[in-house]
Design an enzyme around this catalytic site. Sequence first.
Site, PDB file in Angstrom:
ATOM      1  N   ASP A   1      -1.065   7.971   4.638  1.00 44.86           N
ATOM      2  CA  ASP A   1      -1.658   6.806   4.274  1.00 44.86           C
ATOM      3  C   ASP A   1      -1.750   6.654   2.691  1.00 44.86           C
ATOM      4  O   ASP A   1      -2.299   7.650   2.100  1.00 44.86           O
ATOM      5  CB  ASP A   1      -3.031   6.654   4.991  1.00 44.86           C
TER       6      ASP A   1
ATOM      7  N   ARG B   1       3.797   5.617  10.135  1.00 42.39           N
ATOM      8  CA  ARG B   1       4.069   5.915  11.284  1.00 42.39           C
ATOM      9  C   ARG B   1       5.035   7.122  11.645  1.00 42.39           C
ATOM     10  O   ARG B   1       6.463   6.625  11.426  1.00 42.39           O
ATOM     11  CB  ARG B   1       4.561   4.659  11.732  1.00 42.39           C
TER      12      ARG B   1
ATOM     13  N   TYR C   1      -3.819 -11.094  -2.739  1.00 45.39           N
ATOM     14  CA  TYR C   1      -2.423 -10.424  -2.556  1.00 45.39           C
ATOM     15  C   TYR C   1      -1.711 -10.849  -3.862  1.00 45.39           C
ATOM     16  O   TYR C   1      -1.020  -9.802  -4.597  1.00 45.39           O
ATOM     17  CB  TYR C   1      -1.625 -11.099  -1.577  1.00 45.39           C
TER      18      TYR C   1
ATOM     19  N   GLY D   1       7.080   3.367   2.314  1.00 44.67           N
ATOM     20  CA  GLY D   1       7.137   2.361   3.214  1.00 44.67           C
ATOM     21  C   GLY D   1       8.351   2.266   3.699  1.00 44.67           C
ATOM     22  O   GLY D   1       8.989   1.135   3.754  1.00 44.67           O
TER      23      GLY D   1
HETATM   24  N1  LIG Z   1       8.630  -9.717   2.954  1.00 41.52           N
HETATM   25  C1  LIG Z   1       8.408 -10.479   2.189  1.00 41.52           C
HETATM   26  O1  LIG Z   1       8.608 -11.648   1.980  1.00 41.52           O
HETATM   27  C2  LIG Z   1       8.047  -9.707   0.794  1.00 41.52           C
HETATM   28  C3  LIG Z   1       8.125 -10.534  -0.404  1.00 41.52           C
HETATM   29  C4  LIG Z   1       7.951 -10.097  -1.578  1.00 41.52           C
HETATM   30  C5  LIG Z   1       7.449  -8.626  -1.741  1.00 41.52           C
HETATM   31  N2  LIG Z   1       7.214  -7.819  -0.559  1.00 41.52           N
HETATM   32  C6  LIG Z   1       7.031  -6.643  -0.863  1.00 41.52           C
HETATM   33  O2  LIG Z   1       7.763  -5.688  -0.343  1.00 41.52           O
HETATM   34  C7  LIG Z   1       7.272  -4.398   0.008  1.00 41.52           C
HETATM   35  C8  LIG Z   1       7.619  -4.129   1.502  1.00 41.52           C
HETATM   36  O3  LIG Z   1       7.470  -5.247   2.345  1.00 41.52           O
HETATM   37  P1  LIG Z   1       8.377  -5.444   3.867  1.00 41.52           P
HETATM   38  O4  LIG Z   1       8.311  -6.960   3.614  1.00 41.52           O
HETATM   39  O5  LIG Z   1       9.396  -4.784   3.957  1.00 41.52           O
HETATM   40  O6  LIG Z   1       7.101  -5.360   5.129  1.00 41.52           O
HETATM   41  P2  LIG Z   1       7.098  -4.295   6.210  1.00 41.52           P
HETATM   42  O7  LIG Z   1       8.143  -4.419   6.978  1.00 41.52           O
HETATM   43  O8  LIG Z   1       5.664  -4.594   6.685  1.00 41.52           O
HETATM   44  O9  LIG Z   1       7.090  -3.077   5.559  1.00 41.52           O
HETATM   45  C9  LIG Z   1       5.774  -2.574   4.929  1.00 41.52           C
HETATM   46  C10 LIG Z   1       6.120  -0.884   4.767  1.00 41.52           C
HETATM   47  O10 LIG Z   1       4.777  -0.662   3.851  1.00 41.52           O
HETATM   48  C11 LIG Z   1       4.160   0.534   4.612  1.00 41.52           C
HETATM   49  N3  LIG Z   1       2.874   0.813   4.174  1.00 41.52           N
HETATM   50  C12 LIG Z   1       1.938  -0.373   4.475  1.00 41.52           C
HETATM   51  N4  LIG Z   1       0.567   0.207   4.205  1.00 41.52           N
HETATM   52  C13 LIG Z   1       0.752   1.564   4.071  1.00 41.52           C
HETATM   53  C14 LIG Z   1      -0.321   2.344   3.856  1.00 41.52           C
HETATM   54  N5  LIG Z   1      -1.417   2.350   3.519  1.00 41.52           N
HETATM   55  N6  LIG Z   1       0.368   3.784   3.626  1.00 41.52           N
HETATM   56  C15 LIG Z   1       1.552   4.224   3.703  1.00 41.52           C
HETATM   57  N7  LIG Z   1       2.563   3.011   3.958  1.00 41.52           N
HETATM   58  C16 LIG Z   1       2.086   1.731   4.024  1.00 41.52           C
HETATM   59  C17 LIG Z   1       4.617   0.262   6.002  1.00 41.52           C
HETATM   60  O11 LIG Z   1       4.431   1.497   6.684  1.00 41.52           O
HETATM   61  P3  LIG Z   1       3.566   2.215   7.928  1.00 41.52           P
HETATM   62  O12 LIG Z   1       2.967   0.814   8.425  1.00 41.52           O
HETATM   63  O13 LIG Z   1       4.234   2.822   8.822  1.00 41.52           O
HETATM   64  O14 LIG Z   1       2.454   2.958   6.987  1.00 41.52           O
HETATM   65  C18 LIG Z   1       5.993  -0.281   6.132  1.00 41.52           C
HETATM   66  O15 LIG Z   1       6.899   0.796   6.236  1.00 41.52           O
HETATM   67  C19 LIG Z   1       5.817  -4.654   0.013  1.00 41.52           C
HETATM   68  O16 LIG Z   1       5.169  -4.153  -1.299  1.00 41.52           O
HETATM   69  C20 LIG Z   1       5.717  -6.018   0.123  1.00 41.52           C
HETATM   70  O17 LIG Z   1       4.144  -6.586  -0.615  1.00 41.52           O
HETATM   71  C21 LIG Z   1       7.633  -8.320   0.533  1.00 41.52           C
END
Ligand SMILES: NC(=O)c1ccc[n+]([C@@H]2O[C@H](COP(=O)([O-])OP(=O)(O)OC[C@H]3O[C@@H](n4cnc5c(N)ncnc54)[C@H](OP(=O)(O)O)[C@@H]3O)[C@@H](O)[C@H]2O)c1
Length: 252
Positions: A60, A35, A153, A9
Amino acid sequence: MAKIALITGATAGIGEACAKLFASAKYNLILTGRRLDRLEKLAASLNKKYDTEVAVCAFDVRDREQVISNFENLPAKWKKVDVLINNAGLSQGLDPIQSGNVDDWDTMIDTNVKGFLYVSKVVSNWMIANGRGHIVNIGSIAGKEVYPNGNVYCATKHAVDALNQGLRIDLVQHGIKVTAIHPGAVETEFSEVRFKGDKERAKKVYVGFEPLVANDVAETIMFVVSRPKHVNINDLVIMPTAQATATNIVRK
Ligand SMILES: NC(=O)c1ccc[n+]([C@@H]2O[C@H](COP(=O)([O-])OP(=O)(O)OC[C@H]3O[C@@H](n4cnc5c(N)ncnc54)[C@H](OP(=O)(O)O)[C@@H]3O)[C@@H](O)[C@H]2O)c1
């Protein structure tokens, strides 16, 4: 020899911030995400700025065969992974179970739990063969508490919390460290993805307080992986100062 970090990710948010920070610390990187264009652009900029060697794997994480073939097809030198950041994940929707979207449930479970497991299995075997490694799992406060309409979630992140503990038990005999980082609100593409491109709704999540930024989490991960060999941080919750629980946020 430079250390290697594998970051899932890495096309956005926390994963992208980790890629930049680890490159600046002279790690070579395996970067994954769906991506390819973003991965290639990031790889080129890190190579130019830090001379980082980057292997890009676009797939994916829900597709078990793709996970295995992309990783197994990497040249042997890339399999000496020192740090795995198990970060790819997402939320879809915010609805009660009774009116929830079943496709959203499948997407979250397949990505956050099954994809997480597919990656962990391949890479933990590499680490066992190498006799070292550190797995950093990105959980969430949604894995520590359940908030209204967060049901599925939250269940997937509770699963990450359990799998983090399970991985540590399974891998301790191999000297492999396992850590979970559980962030509160981080302003990334997360809410835009949750609300399926509704930027206005996504913005409102972060209005009136200072959320974490992706680099806050990346710096915490860097701290965790740079502890001495005999020290492992099992579990770490990181929140914005204005946030006490998922629903208790002081907004001005
Ligand atoms: N933002 C928050 O508030 C928060 C809080 C707690 C935990 N988290 C966790 O932190 C992690 C990262 O999230 P983020 O906040 O950085 O969100 P983000 O900006 O949406 O990034 C998510 C990343 O996950 C990848 N991803 C999603 N689905 C995928 C798939 N099916 N196959 C491969 N890659 C996939 C996306 O890449 P592609 O779309 O290019 O595939 C992207 O690089 C997640 O596990 C999320 O649950 C986030």
